[in-house]
Design a protein around this motif. Sequence first.
Motif, PDB file in Angstrom:
ATOM      1  N   PRO A 190       1.252  -9.775   3.579  1.00  0.00           N
ATOM      2  CA  PRO A 190       1.080  -8.461   3.127  1.00  0.00           C
ATOM      3  C   PRO A 190       2.647  -7.747   3.864  1.00  0.00           C
ATOM      4  O   PRO A 190       2.699  -8.245   4.924  1.00  0.00           O
ATOM      5  CB  PRO A 190      -0.090  -7.731   3.171  1.00  0.00           C
ATOM      6  N   GLN A 191       3.832  -7.979   3.127  1.00  0.00           N
ATOM      7  CA  GLN A 191       4.475  -6.143   3.516  1.00  0.00           C
ATOM      8  C   GLN A 191       5.004  -5.262   2.910  1.00  0.00           C
ATOM      9  O   GLN A 191       4.510  -4.590   2.042  1.00  0.00           O
ATOM     10  CB  GLN A 191       5.596  -7.227   3.836  1.00  0.00           C
ATOM     11  N   HIS A 192       5.848  -3.871   4.070  1.00  0.00           N
ATOM     12  CA  HIS A 192       5.955  -2.614   3.410  1.00  0.00           C
ATOM     13  C   HIS A 192       7.784  -2.833   3.207  1.00  0.00           C
ATOM     14  O   HIS A 192       8.147  -4.010   3.798  1.00  0.00           O
ATOM     15  CB  HIS A 192       6.454  -1.111   3.748  1.00  0.00           C
ATOM     16  N   LEU A 193       8.124  -2.348   1.841  1.00  0.00           N
ATOM     17  CA  LEU A 193      10.033  -2.656   1.775  1.00  0.00           C
ATOM     18  C   LEU A 193      10.064  -1.370   2.785  1.00  0.00           C
ATOM     19  O   LEU A 193       9.332  -0.627   2.371  1.00  0.00           O
ATOM     20  CB  LEU A 193      10.455  -2.554   0.848  1.00  0.00           C
ATOM     21  N   ILE A 194      11.087  -1.159   3.898  1.00  0.00           N
ATOM     22  CA  ILE A 194      11.182  -0.200   4.897  1.00  0.00           C
ATOM     23  C   ILE A 194      12.775   0.449   4.747  1.00  0.00           C
ATOM     24  O   ILE A 194      13.630  -1.965   4.158  1.00  0.00           O
ATOM     25  CB  ILE A 194      11.024  -0.421   5.896  1.00  0.00           C
ATOM     26  N   ALA A 195      13.463   1.041   4.765  1.00  0.00           N
ATOM     27  CA  ALA A 195      14.878   0.776   5.173  1.00  0.00           C
ATOM     28  C   ALA A 195      15.874   0.395   6.064  1.00  0.00           C
ATOM     29  O   ALA A 195      15.203   0.502   6.641  1.00  0.00           O
ATOM     30  CB  ALA A 195      14.967   2.737   4.208  1.00  0.00           C
ATOM     31  N   ALA A 196      16.685  -0.424   5.713  1.00  0.00           N
ATOM     32  CA  ALA A 196      17.519  -1.239   6.734  1.00  0.00           C
ATOM     33  C   ALA A 196      18.381  -0.189   7.096  1.00  0.00           C
ATOM     34  O   ALA A 196      19.191  -0.741   8.635  1.00  0.00           O
ATOM     35  CB  ALA A 196      18.136  -2.159   6.467  1.00  0.00           C
ATOM     36  N   LYS A 197      19.183   0.895   6.611  1.00  0.00           N
ATOM     37  CA  LYS A 197      19.599   2.088   6.978  1.00  0.00           C
ATOM     38  C   LYS A 197      19.815   2.890   6.161  1.00  0.00           C
ATOM     39  O   LYS A 197      19.147   3.244   5.270  1.00  0.00           O
ATOM     40  CB  LYS A 197      21.556   0.885   6.824  1.00  0.00           C
ATOM     41  N   ASN A 198      20.451   4.502   6.714  1.00  0.00           N
ATOM     42  CA  ASN A 198      20.505   5.479   5.873  1.00  0.00           C
ATOM     43  C   ASN A 198      20.713   5.408   5.153  1.00  0.00           C
ATOM     44  O   ASN A 198      21.679   5.235   4.813  1.00  0.00           O
ATOM     45  CB  ASN A 198      21.140   6.864   7.319  1.00  0.00           C
ATOM     46  N   SER A 251       2.490  -8.086  -0.933  1.00  0.00           N
ATOM     47  CA  SER A 251       3.561  -8.070  -0.516  1.00  0.00           C
ATOM     48  C   SER A 251       4.759  -7.220  -1.006  1.00  0.00           C
ATOM     49  O   SER A 251       5.104  -8.067  -2.279  1.00  0.00           O
ATOM     50  CB  SER A 251       4.002  -9.914  -0.485  1.00  0.00           C
ATOM     51  N   ALA A 252       4.786  -6.764  -1.174  1.00  0.00           N
ATOM     52  CA  ALA A 252       5.524  -5.925  -1.639  1.00  0.00           C
ATOM     53  C   ALA A 252       6.625  -6.512  -2.764  1.00  0.00           C
ATOM     54  O   ALA A 252       7.642  -7.050  -1.056  1.00  0.00           O
ATOM     55  CB  ALA A 252       6.218  -4.466  -1.177  1.00  0.00           C
ATOM     56  N   GLU A 253       7.576  -6.634  -3.137  1.00  0.00           N
ATOM     57  CA  GLU A 253       9.167  -7.415  -3.853  1.00  0.00           C
ATOM     58  C   GLU A 253       9.850  -6.055  -3.974  1.00  0.00           C
ATOM     59  O   GLU A 253       9.468  -5.069  -5.119  1.00  0.00           O
ATOM     60  CB  GLU A 253       8.407  -8.216  -4.374  1.00  0.00           C
ATOM     61  N   GLY A 254      10.981  -6.235  -4.280  1.00  0.00           N
ATOM     62  CA  GLY A 254      12.123  -5.585  -5.446  1.00  0.00           C
ATOM     63  C   GLY A 254      13.471  -5.282  -4.291  1.00  0.00           C
ATOM     64  O   GLY A 254      13.331  -5.585  -3.614  1.00  0.00           O
ATOM     65  N   GLU A 255      13.693  -4.574  -5.335  1.00  0.00           N
ATOM     66  CA  GLU A 255      15.065  -4.000  -4.405  1.00  0.00           C
ATOM     67  C   GLU A 255      15.079  -2.395  -4.548  1.00  0.00           C
ATOM     68  O   GLU A 255      14.994  -2.054  -5.331  1.00  0.00           O
ATOM     69  CB  GLU A 255      16.858  -4.832  -5.161  1.00  0.00           C
ATOM     70  N   ALA A 397      17.001  -2.534   1.285  1.00  0.00           N
ATOM     71  CA  ALA A 397      15.355  -2.577   1.667  1.00  0.00           C
ATOM     72  C   ALA A 397      15.288  -4.380   1.957  1.00  0.00           C
ATOM     73  O   ALA A 397      15.319  -5.367   1.861  1.00  0.00           O
ATOM     74  CB  ALA A 397      14.679  -2.551  -0.397  1.00  0.00           C
ATOM     75  N   ILE A 398      14.863  -3.902   3.277  1.00  0.00           N
ATOM     76  CA  ILE A 398      13.890  -4.965   3.752  1.00  0.00           C
ATOM     77  C   ILE A 398      12.530  -5.614   4.217  1.00  0.00           C
ATOM     78  O   ILE A 398      11.916  -4.366   3.985  1.00  0.00           O
ATOM     79  CB  ILE A 398      14.864  -5.186   5.026  1.00  0.00           C
ATOM     80  N   GLY A 399      12.145  -6.878   4.426  1.00  0.00           N
ATOM     81  CA  GLY A 399      10.758  -6.801   4.703  1.00  0.00           C
ATOM     82  C   GLY A 399      10.051  -6.693   6.065  1.00  0.00           C
ATOM     83  O   GLY A 399      10.792  -6.486   6.847  1.00  0.00           O
ATOM     84  N   LYS A 400       8.701  -5.729   5.972  1.00  0.00           N
ATOM     85  CA  LYS A 400       7.880  -5.188   7.294  1.00  0.00           C
ATOM     86  C   LYS A 400       6.699  -5.570   7.378  1.00  0.00           C
ATOM     87  O   LYS A 400       5.420  -5.298   6.604  1.00  0.00           O
ATOM     88  CB  LYS A 400       7.614  -4.326   7.492  1.00  0.00           C
TER      89      LYS A 400
END
Length: 403
Positions: A190-198, A251-255, A397-400
């Motif tokens: 299981p994961q969130h998608l978080i921002a890799a940068k501003n 597990s969140a997936e996407g772009e 988007a990257i996984g956390k």
Amino acid sequence: MKRIQGKNVVGYVTVKVKGKRPEVFFQACTDAGIPVWDIKKQNNSVCLGKIYLIHVKRLKVLLQNYPYEVEIINRKGYINFFSYIWTRKELLLSILLCSAIIFFLSNIIWKVEINGVSVDIEDKLEKELASYGLYEGAWIYSLESLDIVQEQIVNDVPELLYIGIEKKGTTYTVDAVEKLVVKEESEPAPQHLIAAKNGIIQKMFIKKGSPVVNINDYVKKGDVLVSGVMEEAKNENEEESSEKLKEIVTSAEGEVFANTWYEVNVTSSLYQHTEKLSGDKITKYSLNIGKWQLPIWGFKKIPYEQVFEETEVIPVYLLKWKLPFNLIERTIYDKESFTQIRSEEDAKNIAIEHVKEDLKLKLGKDSEIIKYYVLHETVDNGKVKMNLYISVTENIAIGKQIK
């Protein structure tokens, strides 16, 4: 015609008879039971005829009774040939030695080609083939039946589905097929998608999960973009509770594509240095033994002012055994250098294109460069120096993992 059949097998000679009426002597040979054929009279005192090799002694005995001069001028047939070879022992030895060498070399395995398998399986297959006598330099007659070898190797190497071995002269071709192993894909954690940068969100493609942000939202590095925790309505048959929703962790997936910015410093020279090969070359060969190199070919002095050199180390083998020295091939090309002066505008455009290509290569094929700004530009010591501000759309988007 029947009397001269097999003359090439038993051998025959051409007899030259000199004297008065020489044909009389040939008639006497015929009367004495010595076959004579192809009788030709060259002149009144010389006559030619052919007889079997085995009758030469009888002819010499018969000649004692006649006043003729007899000369054997030509020998033909297999018996004569082998008799000549037998008298030339050095020639006979050379023929036997060459025949033995040709037989030996034609019954050595010179090459084993393995097709259709990965490198790891190929190494393992080579060892198995060698254990059954199939390797470069092996004696062909020491090899077991190919059907037996194929059956044994399929049993010994469980990764193989099929193997076929074919002999083509002194080369053996091994065609193999690996078993297809399907690995079960493990369920992602299981994961969130978080921002890799501003950045400012431009578009989203969500496969799993619950979006947390919207188009045109500004996000900072580490902000949650797509949550892996979703809410699902409870079934009406379940016991009543103050909570009417239950959580599902996935597990969140996407772009998630956002507009990001990069500030880059770039320098481009006004002088373009290029090199090209004229096509002229010389080749030198040497033997490499340990730390020593012994030149063996190409002693000519290098006639070029500028050179480009390629060196190839060639191992030397005797059958399958590597010898303790290598052959070094040096190819030296004639090189020409040119310098061109570019305008400031050309140097600037080339530098910008290089920066854009490098940035796109770094960010990936899905990224897109929207626009750029030149914040600062100077020309110093033949170089154009620029400070660029570049706007890009990229997937941030990257996984956390959800803890």
